[in-house]
Design a protein around this motif. Structure first.
Motif, mmCIF file in Angstrom:
data_model
loop_
_atom_site.group_PDB
_atom_site.id
_atom_site.type_symbol
_atom_site.label_atom_id
_atom_site.label_comp_id
_atom_site.label_asym_id
_atom_site.label_seq_id
_atom_site.Cartn_x
_atom_site.Cartn_y
_atom_site.Cartn_z
ATOM 1 N N LYS A 35 12.061 11.220 -4.918
ATOM 2 C CA LYS A 35 11.278 10.709 -3.797
ATOM 3 C C LYS A 35 12.187 10.131 -2.723
ATOM 4 O O LYS A 35 13.272 9.619 -3.019
ATOM 5 C CB LYS A 35 10.302 9.627 -4.265
ATOM 6 N N TRP B 234 0.831 -1.203 0.000
ATOM 7 C CA TRP B 234 0.000 0.000 0.000
ATOM 8 C C TRP B 234 0.868 1.257 0.000
ATOM 9 O O TRP B 234 0.623 2.196 -0.764
ATOM 10 C CB TRP B 234 -0.930 0.000 1.217
ATOM 11 N N ARG C 135 5.873 17.442 0.610
ATOM 12 C CA ARG C 135 6.184 17.883 -0.754
ATOM 13 C C ARG C 135 7.081 19.109 -0.722
ATOM 14 O O ARG C 135 6.898 20.006 0.084
ATOM 15 C CB ARG C 135 4.906 18.200 -1.513
ATOM 16 N N ASP D 299 2.438 1.841 -3.334
ATOM 17 C CA ASP D 299 1.406 2.325 -4.267
ATOM 18 C C ASP D 299 1.149 3.817 -4.076
ATOM 19 O O ASP D 299 1.028 4.563 -5.043
ATOM 20 C CB ASP D 299 0.096 1.549 -4.096
ATOM 21 N N VAL D 300 1.044 4.243 -2.815
ATOM 22 C CA VAL D 300 0.805 5.663 -2.527
ATOM 23 C C VAL D 300 1.934 6.521 -3.103
ATOM 24 O O VAL D 300 1.704 7.619 -3.612
ATOM 25 C CB VAL D 300 0.661 5.911 -1.003
ATOM 26 N N MET D 301 3.147 5.998 -3.051
ATOM 27 C CA MET D 301 4.305 6.752 -3.532
ATOM 28 C C MET D 301 4.285 6.945 -5.046
ATOM 29 O O MET D 301 4.922 7.862 -5.558
ATOM 30 C CB MET D 301 5.588 6.045 -3.095
ATOM 31 N N ASP D 302 3.563 6.117 -5.774
ATOM 32 C CA ASP D 302 3.418 6.252 -7.219
ATOM 33 C C ASP D 302 4.779 6.347 -7.922
ATOM 34 O O ASP D 302 5.109 7.339 -8.573
ATOM 35 C CB ASP D 302 2.543 7.468 -7.561
ATOM 36 N N VAL D 303 5.547 5.282 -7.791
ATOM 37 C CA VAL D 303 6.880 5.232 -8.398
ATOM 38 C C VAL D 303 6.769 5.343 -9.911
ATOM 39 O O VAL D 303 5.977 4.635 -10.541
ATOM 40 C CB VAL D 303 7.603 3.916 -8.019
ATOM 41 N N GLN D 304 7.588 6.212 -10.488
ATOM 42 C CA GLN D 304 7.659 6.389 -11.934
ATOM 43 C C GLN D 304 8.936 5.726 -12.451
ATOM 44 O O GLN D 304 9.926 5.632 -11.729
ATOM 45 C CB GLN D 304 7.638 7.870 -12.283
ATOM 46 N N LYS E 12 9.334 -1.277 -10.490
ATOM 47 C CA LYS E 12 8.663 -0.189 -11.205
ATOM 48 C C LYS E 12 9.640 0.739 -11.933
ATOM 49 O O LYS E 12 9.243 1.553 -12.740
ATOM 50 C CB LYS E 12 7.805 0.619 -10.229
ATOM 51 N N ASP F 91 12.270 7.617 -11.707
ATOM 52 C CA ASP F 91 12.485 8.217 -10.382
ATOM 53 C C ASP F 91 13.872 7.905 -9.834
ATOM 54 O O ASP F 91 14.423 6.829 -10.067
ATOM 55 C CB ASP F 91 11.445 7.700 -9.376
#
Length: 171
Positions: free
Chosen positions: A93, A12, A170, A15-20, A42, A23
């Motif tokens: 990140k 979870w 952020r 997922d929240v971190m939304d790895v690109q 990812k 990155d």
């Protein structure tokens, strides 16, 4: 080879971190390497630099994620955040799960280091298991204050099952 599972709380949080795919990520406290494994899966051109104060944590992460270490996608070091010199000049990140540093003592120097290295628009993701609900308000208050004082804008995310609280700072 034994298949190692990923704890739902870690899945979870990642997922929240939304790895690109591109990155540049710092993981603080890599422990057994579950998050490092998910993050590296990812990444394509991006990199993960994972640190832990514990030699056993570093060894476990290196073993679990050997294919990512070999490919150059993952670097793992035994070091404390306070003495870290990040080889990546700019991070998109930062990820930490159950790293008490951010709420049990002063961490202004560590947060300043993160602020210096995280790119504008990047973020610090601090996640904590919330199984002891009486500690959650203290964790949120102290860790949020540390990030805000370090120049981050903070939002809070929460999941009930498994119980996890997340602070997103952020830049």
């Amino acid at each position: 080879m034994v298949l190692q599972t990923i704890p739902p709380r870690i899945a979870w949080a990642v997922d929240v971190m939304d790895v690109q795919p591109n990155d540049s990520i710092l993981e603080i406290g890599c422990g057994p390497g579950a998050a490092a494994e998910l993050i590296c899966e990812k990444l394509e051109t991006g990199k993960l630099f994972a640190i832990d104060r514990s030699e056993s944590g570093v060894d476990r992460t290196k073993r679990r994620c050997a294919r990512f270490v070999e490919s150059g996608r993952l670097t793992v070091r035994q070091i404390d955040l306070a003495t870290l010199r990040v080889p990546v000049k700019r991070l998109t990140k930062v990820f930490a799960f159950n790293v008490n540093l951010f709420w049990v003592r002063g961490c202004a120097d560590e947060v300043a280091l993160l602020h210096e290295r995280v790119v504008p628009g990047g973020a610090v993701f601090l996640f904590f298991e919330a199984t002891r609900s009486e500690l959650v308000p203290t964790i949120v208050k102290k860790a949020s204050a540390a990030l805000v004082e370090g120049g981050f804008r903070v939002s809070v995310v929460e999941q009930k099952a498994p119980p996890v609280i997340g602070l997103i700072g952020r830049r």
